[in-house]
Write an enzyme that holds these catalytic residues in place. Structure first.
Site, short mmCIF file in Angstrom:
data_model
loop_
_atom_site.label_atom_id
_atom_site.label_comp_id
_atom_site.label_asym_id
_atom_site.label_seq_id
_atom_site.Cartn_x
_atom_site.Cartn_y
_atom_site.Cartn_z
N HIS A 122 -4.32 10.14 -5.17
CA HIS A 122 -3.31 11.03 -5.75
C HIS A 122 -2.39 10.22 -6.67
O HIS A 122 -2.42 8.99 -6.67
CB HIS A 122 -2.50 11.74 -4.65
CG HIS A 122 -1.67 10.83 -3.80
ND1 HIS A 122 -1.99 10.49 -2.50
CD2 HIS A 122 -0.50 10.18 -4.06
CE1 HIS A 122 -1.08 9.67 -2.01
NE2 HIS A 122 -0.17 9.46 -2.95
P1 TYD Z 1 -1.23 11.60 2.99
O1 TYD Z 1 -0.28 11.54 1.85
O2 TYD Z 1 -2.33 12.61 2.98
O3 TYD Z 1 -1.83 10.18 3.19
P2 TYD Z 1 -2.98 9.60 2.27
O4 TYD Z 1 -2.81 10.23 0.91
O5 TYD Z 1 -2.76 8.13 2.23
O6 TYD Z 1 -4.26 9.99 2.93
O7 TYD Z 1 -0.38 11.85 4.29
C1 TYD Z 1 -0.96 12.15 5.55
C2 TYD Z 1 -0.10 13.18 6.26
O8 TYD Z 1 1.24 12.70 6.49
C3 TYD Z 1 0.05 14.48 5.50
O9 TYD Z 1 0.04 15.53 6.46
C4 TYD Z 1 1.42 14.39 4.89
C5 TYD Z 1 2.20 13.55 5.87
N1 TYD Z 1 3.27 12.72 5.28
C6 TYD Z 1 4.58 12.92 5.68
O10 TYD Z 1 4.90 13.80 6.48
N2 TYD Z 1 5.55 12.12 5.16
C7 TYD Z 1 5.26 11.12 4.29
O11 TYD Z 1 6.18 10.38 3.85
C8 TYD Z 1 3.89 10.93 3.88
C9 TYD Z 1 3.51 9.85 2.90
C10 TYD Z 1 2.93 11.75 4.40
#
Ligand code: TYD
Length: 140
Positions: free
Chosen positions: A54
């Protein structure tokens, strides 16, 4: 070491300590280039898994591998670069509108992320074509 290019900004973090161990202190607007609003960390990622995939519309982040190592692909829509994070006293700043993918996580990896804003799902660009179109529009 401090290196700047259009994708990221390497920062050597000052470590204090001796043979017994080291400590790195990070403080808003002193040795971090922004107001810290959020800290999160990623761990237990399987080596074959790719995280991230992303970009952000408006978010600055500092990534530090406080344990182990991983690789980070950065892509600003025009150029791509893969960098390895493997030292707890090195960090990379990533600006907004940079597509990122984190991969090749070592089993002991803990990736610390320091951000200048709260979590906001609306700030995410999760579709690569949308990202490319946003970059094109931003450059016009
Ligand atoms: P995500 O951004 O999907 O991680 P990656 O892109 O590295 O796979 O985040 C995983 C989960 O955590 C998603 O449900 C969103 C949540 N999240 C939060 O609640 N707070 C945060 O600061 C971040 C980065 C993610």
């Amino acid at each position: 070491m401090e290196t700047e290019n259009s994708l990221f900004h390497w920062k050597k973090l000052e470590a204090k300590g001796d043979d017994n161990g080291s400590l790195v202190a990070l403080e808003s607007n002193l040795n971090i280039d922004f107001d810290i609003k959020r800290i999160y960390y990623i761990y237990g990622t399987k080596s074959e898994f790719i995280r991230g995939k992303h970009a952000h519309k408006n978010l600055r982040q500092l990534l530090i591998c406080v344990s182990g190592s991983c690789k980070v692909l950065l892509d600003n829509g025009n150029e791509k670069e893969v960098i390895e994070l493997s030292k707890p006293n090195e960090g990379i700043y990533i600006n907004d509108l940079v597509w990122r993918e984190m991969f090749d996580f070592s089993s002991d990896n803990v990736l610390l992320v320091i951000a200048n804003n709260f979590y906001d799902e609306d700030d995410y660009i999760r579709d690569y074509e949308d990202f490319i179109n946003l970059v094109k529009n931003a450059n016009n």
